[in-house]
Design an enzyme around this catalytic site. Structure first.
Site, mmCIF file in Angstrom:
data_model
loop_
_atom_site.group_PDB
_atom_site.id
_atom_site.type_symbol
_atom_site.label_atom_id
_atom_site.label_comp_id
_atom_site.label_asym_id
_atom_site.label_seq_id
_atom_site.Cartn_x
_atom_site.Cartn_y
_atom_site.Cartn_z
ATOM 1 C CG ASN A 9 -1.749 1.248 1.348
ATOM 2 O OD1 ASN A 9 -1.938 1.973 0.369
ATOM 3 N ND2 ASN A 9 -2.257 1.512 2.539
ATOM 4 C CD1 TRP A 10 3.598 1.388 -2.880
ATOM 5 C CD2 TRP A 10 3.612 2.694 -4.699
ATOM 6 N NE1 TRP A 10 4.479 0.843 -3.774
ATOM 7 C CE2 TRP A 10 4.516 1.614 -4.897
ATOM 8 C CE3 TRP A 10 3.460 3.630 -5.713
ATOM 9 C CZ2 TRP A 10 5.257 1.469 -6.072
ATOM 10 C CZ3 TRP A 10 4.193 3.485 -6.880
ATOM 11 C CH2 TRP A 10 5.077 2.417 -7.054
ATOM 12 C CE LYS A 11 -0.238 3.417 4.955
ATOM 13 N NZ LYS A 11 -0.089 3.649 6.419
#
Length: 249
Positions: A9-11
């Site tokens: 999850n790269w946000k």
């Protein structure tokens, strides 16, 4: 047994250059055949990520979606739009969406239904705060979030979800649940899923998301009810993320 899944999850991080870097890395590294890999990237990078990563067997996902198919909803993104850009998964109910954007269980359920309606695989995120853990409410909170969704779905819909346990107190804090703490909650989730059906309990992927990194991934992934990871910061570092993927094999 559920197939291992490592989802990064790269946000609100990343760049086109980083997508290129990951594409080159995955093209030259042989990952364990039994491990599924996904990158959950910001909306603007979905098409580029899908184009670069499809040929190396990496699934692309989005970080949220609207509960509506279309409309005068400035700033929102529908499931159909995500699909058209190449997304195959979508996070729903991430702790940051619950806390910062005030998404409650009903909002989460609406987004789960929207994802399922267009064929996206929702990754349902569950987790307790430090205060809730200290009050011995971990299972009540986590299983309550699970039941708010699963009780409302039919038998077929339930089989199409991935579940991620993310202790809120271990996200971005440098703190990590011990393998034993994580396993205890994963086991409780598994047993609740068995309550719906034995097949659901056996086949649903339950990921751990709470500061998983290369140094602790193997110990966490060795636990019997941890089927993979929802990886935050370490998913922005190519070598670290590849090491976690290797640990899942």
């Amino acid at each position: 047994m559920a197939k291992p899944l490592i989802a990064g999850n790269w946000k609100m991080h990343g760049s086109l250059a980083l997508i290129e870097e990951f594409g080159r890395a995955f093209a030259t590294v042989e990952l364990p055949a039994e491990v599924e890999v996904a990158l959950i990237v910001p909306f603007p990078y979905l098409a580029q990520a899908a184009q670069k990563l499809a040929s190396v067997g990496v699934c692309v996902g989005a970080q949220t979606l609207s509960d509506q198919p279309s409309g005068a909803l400035t700033g929102e993104v529908s499931g159909d739009m995500l699909r058209e850009l190449g997304a195959r998964m979508v996070l729903v109910g991430h702790s940051e969406r619950r806390s910062l954007f005030h998404e409650d269980d009903q909002a989460v359920l609406g987004r789960i239904r929207a994802a399922l309606a267009v064929g996206l695989t929702p990754i349902l995120c569950l987790g307790e705060t430090l205060e809730q853990r200290d009050d011995d409410r971990t299972e009540a909170v986590v299983l309550g979030q699970l039941e708010a969704v699963f009780d409302a779905l039919d038998v077929d819909e339930r089989t199409r979800l991935v579940v991620a346990y993310e202790p809120v107190w271990a996200i971005g804090t440098g703190r990590t649940a011990t393998p034993e703490q994580a396993q205890a909650v994963h086991s409780a989730i598994r047993q609740r899923l068995v309550g719906y059906s034995s097949a659901l309990g056996e086949n649903t992927q339950i990921l751990y998301g709470g500061s998983m990194k290369a140094a602790n991934a193997a110990d966490l992934l060795a636990q019997p009810d941890i089927d993979g990871g929802l990886v935050g910061g370490a998913s922005l570092q190519v070598d670290d993320f590849l090491a976690i993927c290797q640990s899942a094999g």
